[in-house]
Design a protein around this motif. Sequence first.
Motif, PDB file in Angstrom:
ATOM      1  N   ASP A 170     -10.371  -3.331  -6.190  1.00 42.59           N
ATOM      2  CA  ASP A 170     -11.674  -4.368  -5.707  1.00 42.59           C
ATOM      3  C   ASP A 170     -11.085  -5.342  -4.660  1.00 42.59           C
ATOM      4  O   ASP A 170     -11.124  -6.470  -4.886  1.00 42.59           O
ATOM      5  N   MET A 171     -10.694  -4.657  -3.472  1.00 42.35           N
ATOM      6  CA  MET A 171      -9.837  -5.373  -2.584  1.00 42.35           C
ATOM      7  C   MET A 171     -10.885  -5.002  -1.153  1.00 42.35           C
ATOM      8  O   MET A 171     -11.372  -3.765  -1.288  1.00 42.35           O
ATOM      9  N   ASP A 172     -10.386  -5.835  -0.028  1.00 41.19           N
ATOM     10  CA  ASP A 172     -11.045  -5.432   1.117  1.00 41.19           C
ATOM     11  C   ASP A 172     -10.104  -4.121   1.482  1.00 41.19           C
ATOM     12  O   ASP A 172      -8.998  -4.254   1.855  1.00 41.19           O
ATOM     13  N   THR A 173     -11.114  -3.133   2.372  1.00 42.98           N
ATOM     14  CA  THR A 173     -10.533  -2.050   2.911  1.00 42.98           C
ATOM     15  C   THR A 173      -9.468  -2.399   4.246  1.00 42.98           C
ATOM     16  O   THR A 173      -8.547  -1.805   4.301  1.00 42.98           O
ATOM     17  N   HIS A 174      -9.977  -3.445   4.804  1.00 41.00           N
ATOM     18  CA  HIS A 174      -9.123  -3.833   6.187  1.00 41.00           C
ATOM     19  C   HIS A 174      -7.805  -4.456   5.699  1.00 41.00           C
ATOM     20  O   HIS A 174      -7.096  -4.001   6.458  1.00 41.00           O
ATOM     21  N   SER A 175      -7.781  -5.165   4.591  1.00 43.28           N
ATOM     22  CA  SER A 175      -6.602  -5.841   4.106  1.00 43.28           C
ATOM     23  C   SER A 175      -5.599  -4.891   3.840  1.00 43.28           C
ATOM     24  O   SER A 175      -4.604  -4.942   3.994  1.00 43.28           O
ATOM     25  N   ILE A 176      -5.919  -3.781   3.188  1.00 37.77           N
ATOM     26  CA  ILE A 176      -5.195  -2.755   2.594  1.00 37.77           C
ATOM     27  C   ILE A 176      -4.539  -2.066   3.903  1.00 37.77           C
ATOM     28  O   ILE A 176      -3.458  -1.628   3.956  1.00 37.77           O
ATOM     29  N   GLU A 177      -5.429  -1.516   4.663  1.00 43.29           N
ATOM     30  CA  GLU A 177      -5.109  -0.838   5.792  1.00 43.29           C
ATOM     31  C   GLU A 177      -4.270  -1.682   6.874  1.00 43.29           C
ATOM     32  O   GLU A 177      -3.234  -0.900   7.200  1.00 43.29           O
ATOM     33  N   GLU A 178      -4.060  -2.896   6.915  1.00 44.44           N
ATOM     34  CA  GLU A 178      -3.478  -3.695   7.584  1.00 44.44           C
ATOM     35  C   GLU A 178      -1.951  -3.590   7.080  1.00 44.44           C
ATOM     36  O   GLU A 178      -1.102  -3.408   7.901  1.00 44.44           O
ATOM     37  N   LYS A 179      -1.880  -3.844   5.836  1.00 47.98           N
ATOM     38  CA  LYS A 179      -0.733  -3.637   5.165  1.00 47.98           C
ATOM     39  C   LYS A 179      -0.210  -2.111   5.471  1.00 47.98           C
ATOM     40  O   LYS A 179       1.160  -2.164   5.654  1.00 47.98           O
ATOM     41  N   LEU A 180      -0.562  -1.119   5.382  1.00 48.99           N
ATOM     42  CA  LEU A 180      -0.447   0.388   5.297  1.00 48.99           C
ATOM     43  C   LEU A 180       0.017   0.440   6.948  1.00 48.99           C
ATOM     44  O   LEU A 180       0.730   1.561   7.126  1.00 48.99           O
ATOM     45  N   ARG A 181      -0.398  -0.134   7.938  1.00 43.74           N
ATOM     46  CA  ARG A 181      -0.058   0.007   9.228  1.00 43.74           C
ATOM     47  C   ARG A 181       1.137  -0.576   9.626  1.00 43.74           C
ATOM     48  O   ARG A 181       1.625  -0.315  10.906  1.00 43.74           O
ATOM     49  N   LYS A 182       2.010  -1.447   8.899  1.00 41.68           N
ATOM     50  CA  LYS A 182       2.963  -2.111   8.990  1.00 41.68           C
ATOM     51  C   LYS A 182       4.285  -0.932   9.081  1.00 41.68           C
ATOM     52  O   LYS A 182       4.381  -0.241   8.511  1.00 41.68           O
ATOM     53  N   ASP A 183       5.375  -1.315   9.900  1.00 36.97           N
ATOM     54  CA  ASP A 183       6.372  -0.083  10.048  1.00 36.97           C
ATOM     55  C   ASP A 183       7.675  -0.716   9.105  1.00 36.97           C
ATOM     56  O   ASP A 183       8.557  -1.084   9.384  1.00 36.97           O
ATOM     57  N   ARG A 184       7.324  -0.516   7.745  1.00 34.60           N
ATOM     58  CA  ARG A 184       8.221  -1.011   6.836  1.00 34.60           C
ATOM     59  C   ARG A 184       8.186   0.003   5.546  1.00 34.60           C
ATOM     60  O   ARG A 184       7.265   0.955   5.467  1.00 34.60           O
ATOM     61  N   GLY A 185       9.301  -0.218   5.012  1.00 36.02           N
ATOM     62  CA  GLY A 185       9.624   0.859   3.807  1.00 36.02           C
ATOM     63  C   GLY A 185       8.885   0.338   2.431  1.00 36.02           C
ATOM     64  O   GLY A 185       8.985   0.960   1.604  1.00 36.02           O
TER      65      GLY A 185
END
Length: 155
Positions: A98-113
């Motif tokens: 139940d979260m915003d797709t854009h906010s999750i996608e933004e987290k997944l685009r980070k270059d982190r482990g």
Amino acid sequence: MIRTVNDRIVAVLLFGLGIFGAVLVRCVWLQGVDATRYRELAHQQHSNSQVLRAQRGTILDRKSTPLALTVPSHSIFANPRHIHDKVGTAQQLAEILDMDTHSIEEKLRKDRGFVWLSRQVSFNQEQSVRERKLRGVGFISEPTRYYPNEELGAH
């Protein structure tokens, strides 16, 4: 011709002096030239601290009825480097959490482990994400405080 010193004895003596000289030079190098570097390394090893969370205990009333309990809950994290379909994964997770797709996608685009997606999710949400078996998405168990009587005796 009389030999007073054997050539082998001289060779062994010179070899031993060479080894002793090499060890002496190494000792001077370690204690003199590199002393500050090794002092810093030792200081880091001795002063390294790690915070350990204590397990919170159960609070009981006089009749041994629990007023506060610590129960395990799960938090969801991701390793964006292992996720190939970031948009599809974000859509599936947004639907479940139940979260915003854009906010999750933004987290997944980070270059982190490691990135947090959602902390202390419900059991049903956790099971739904587990069933999808999403690559690069994992779970960490964290303690959560639970009050059986809700506000009564909570604080």
